[in-house]
Write a protein that holds these residues in place. Structure first.
Motif, PDB file in Angstrom:
ATOM      1  N   GLN A   1     -46.577 -33.548 -72.123  1.00 48.45           N
ATOM      2  CA  GLN A   1     -47.367 -34.602 -72.751  1.00 48.45           C
ATOM      3  C   GLN A   1     -48.816 -34.512 -72.296  1.00 48.45           C
ATOM      4  N   VAL A   2     -49.730 -34.418 -73.235  1.00 53.81           N
ATOM      5  CA  VAL A   2     -51.157 -34.435 -72.936  1.00 53.81           C
ATOM      6  C   VAL A   2     -51.790 -35.366 -73.946  1.00 53.81           C
ATOM      7  N   GLN A   3     -52.343 -36.478 -73.485  1.00 51.00           N
ATOM      8  CA  GLN A   3     -52.896 -37.459 -74.403  1.00 51.00           C
ATOM      9  C   GLN A   3     -54.389 -37.282 -74.612  1.00 51.00           C
ATOM     10  N   ASP A   4     -55.114 -37.134 -73.530  1.00 50.87           N
ATOM     11  CA  ASP A   4     -56.569 -37.101 -73.643  1.00 50.87           C
ATOM     12  C   ASP A   4     -57.140 -35.690 -73.515  1.00 50.87           C
TER      13      ASP A   4
ATOM     14  N   ILE B   1     -44.515 -31.656 -66.644  1.00 56.58           N
ATOM     15  CA  ILE B   1     -44.731 -30.224 -66.841  1.00 56.58           C
ATOM     16  C   ILE B   1     -46.192 -29.911 -67.187  1.00 56.58           C
ATOM     17  N   ALA B   2     -46.694 -28.810 -66.614  1.00 56.05           N
ATOM     18  CA  ALA B   2     -48.051 -28.348 -66.936  1.00 56.05           C
ATOM     19  C   ALA B   2     -48.046 -27.730 -68.336  1.00 56.05           C
ATOM     20  N   PRO B   3     -48.952 -28.171 -69.218  1.00 55.47           N
ATOM     21  CA  PRO B   3     -48.980 -27.639 -70.580  1.00 55.47           C
ATOM     22  C   PRO B   3     -49.698 -26.294 -70.694  1.00 55.47           C
ATOM     23  N   TRP B   4     -50.528 -25.947 -69.707  1.00 57.69           N
ATOM     24  CA  TRP B   4     -51.274 -24.687 -69.756  1.00 57.69           C
ATOM     25  C   TRP B   4     -51.605 -24.216 -68.339  1.00 57.69           C
ATOM     26  N   ASP B   5     -52.077 -22.973 -68.252  1.00 59.38           N
ATOM     27  CA  ASP B   5     -52.543 -22.427 -66.973  1.00 59.38           C
ATOM     28  C   ASP B   5     -53.863 -23.083 -66.598  1.00 59.38           C
TER      29      ASP B   5
END
Length: 132
Positions: A51-54, A103-107
């Motif tokens: 989940q990444v909102q901003d 969870i991390a969405p990217w490196d």
């Protein structure tokens, strides 16, 4: 009547606005009552994706208690400035007996923790600042 038959009848009753039905079947009597005034609340399905909102924070995919470390471990998963990989566990959300990973969405790099350990958070709450 089987539980699936009862569920099917309850569904039909709700769809057609029927609030009470009495059924005599095989020597058994059933009374089904549906509260038409109170529709069942919609519960969003959990999203398995990070989940990444901003665009700059990993966010809570569900409500729960924020934990920087797994309950069985004594050190946080990441610390500010540490390198992270897409799919890596950053922290956890505890909801009852369930422990969900954040969870991390990217490196990139982990920034500051935006929630304190033990804090109750809601869906979409920013938890860990992410740096590219």
């Amino acid at each position: 009547m089987t539980p699936s038959e009862i569920a099917y009848l309850a569904k039909l009753m709700a769809e057609r606005g029927v609030t009470r039905v009495e059924v005599d079947a095989k020597g058994e009597r059933y009374v089904l009552v549906v509260d038409a005034a109170r529709p069942e609340p919609a519960i969003p399905a959990p999203d398995a994706k990070p989940q990444v909102q901003d665009g700059s924070s990993a966010c809570a995919a569900a409500p729960g208690r924020f934990l920087s470390a797994h309950p069985a471990r004594d050190r946080p998963e990441v610390s500010p400035g540490s390198a992270i990989r897409a799919g890596q566990i950053l922290a956890y959300l505890e909801a009852g007996d369930l422990v969900l990973p954040v969870i991390a969405p990217w490196d990139g790099k982990a920034g500051e923790m935006l929630a304190s350990d033990g804090t109750l958070v809601g869906y979409g709450t920013p938890l860990v600042r992410l740096l590219r």
